[in-house]
Design an enzyme around this catalytic site. Structure first.
Site, PDB file in Angstrom:
ATOM      1  N   LYS A  39       0.840  -1.201   0.000  1.00 48.93           N
ATOM      2  CA  LYS A  39       0.000   0.000   0.000  1.00 48.93           C
ATOM      3  C   LYS A  39       0.885   1.266   0.000  1.00 48.93           C
ATOM      4  CE  LYS A  39      -3.803  -2.287   2.417  1.00 48.93           C
ATOM      5  NZ  LYS A  39      -4.712  -2.188   3.590  1.00 48.93           N
ATOM      6  N   TYR A  73     -12.604  -2.180  -2.917  1.00 52.77           N
ATOM      7  CA  TYR A  73     -13.083  -2.199  -1.530  1.00 52.77           C
ATOM      8  C   TYR A  73     -14.610  -2.145  -1.440  1.00 52.77           C
ATOM      9  CZ  TYR A  73      -8.349  -1.758   0.423  1.00 52.77           C
ATOM     10  OH  TYR A  73      -7.042  -1.991   0.808  1.00 52.77           O
ATOM     11  N   HIS A  99      -1.906  -5.435   1.448  1.00 48.18           N
ATOM     12  CA  HIS A  99      -3.207  -6.081   1.265  1.00 48.18           C
ATOM     13  C   HIS A  99      -2.974  -7.445   0.645  1.00 48.18           C
ATOM     14  CE1 HIS A  99      -7.371  -6.801   0.063  1.00 48.18           C
ATOM     15  NE2 HIS A  99      -6.845  -7.282  -1.047  1.00 48.18           N
TER      16      HIS A  99
END
Ligand code: CMP
Length: 143
Positions: free
Chosen positions: A9, A49, A115
């Site tokens: 990220k 997301y 992630h």
């Protein structure tokens, strides 16, 4: 062979942790079959997301993940989805064991460095969101 989607990220990229993270998965024995440094658009972030839409942290999550480049990767190997989740550590770094990526490098759930797909279905969905089929390579791993 099983594949998973992993992403360093923006905080991980800015803290120069790409090499450290790639190295951990290489040393474990997994095979890198796709990778790119990229900016995530708000549209892609919302798709990625989607399951968190409506949660109190959603807007913060979208602005964080679009705040700078991410390093998107596809890794391959036996049980790579589960193994990668273990190697990443718990989502909230306070619960992540030492020796895991988040346990070693992250402090807060909002900026947790990495992630990784949580299931075979998520892996398939996330790989296809971030990569075209022709961006992934296929090669024999002989040892
Ligand atoms: P990730 O595994 O990328 O998937 C969803 C993300 O939402 C998660 O990592 C965290 O970065 C973020 N997240 C989960 N819970 C919270 C929270 N309570 N506050 C802020 N961010 C969160």
């Amino acid at each position: 062979m099983e594949k998973t989607f992993l992403m360093v990220k923006p905080d991980g990229v800015q803290r120069n942790l790409i090499g450290e993270i790639v190295s951990r998965f290489e040393r474990k024995g997994f095979q890198l079959v796709g990778a790119k440094l990229m900016h995530i658009t708000p549209e892609l972030a919302e798709k990625h997301y989607a399951e968190h839409k409506g949660k109190p942290f959603f807007n913060e999550l979208i602005s964080y993940i679009t705040s700078g480049p991410v390093f998107a990767m596809v890794w391959q190997g036996e049980n790579v989805i589960r193994a990668a989740r273990k190697m990443m550590g718990a989502t909230n770094p306070i619960d992540a064991d030492p020796g895991t990526v988040r346990g070693d490098f992250a402090l807060t759930v909002g900026k947790n460095i990495i992630h990784g797909s949580d299931s075979a279905e998520s892996a398939k969905r996330e790989i296809s969101l971030f990569f075209q089929e022709e961006e992934l390579v296929s090669y024999e791993k002989s040892f």
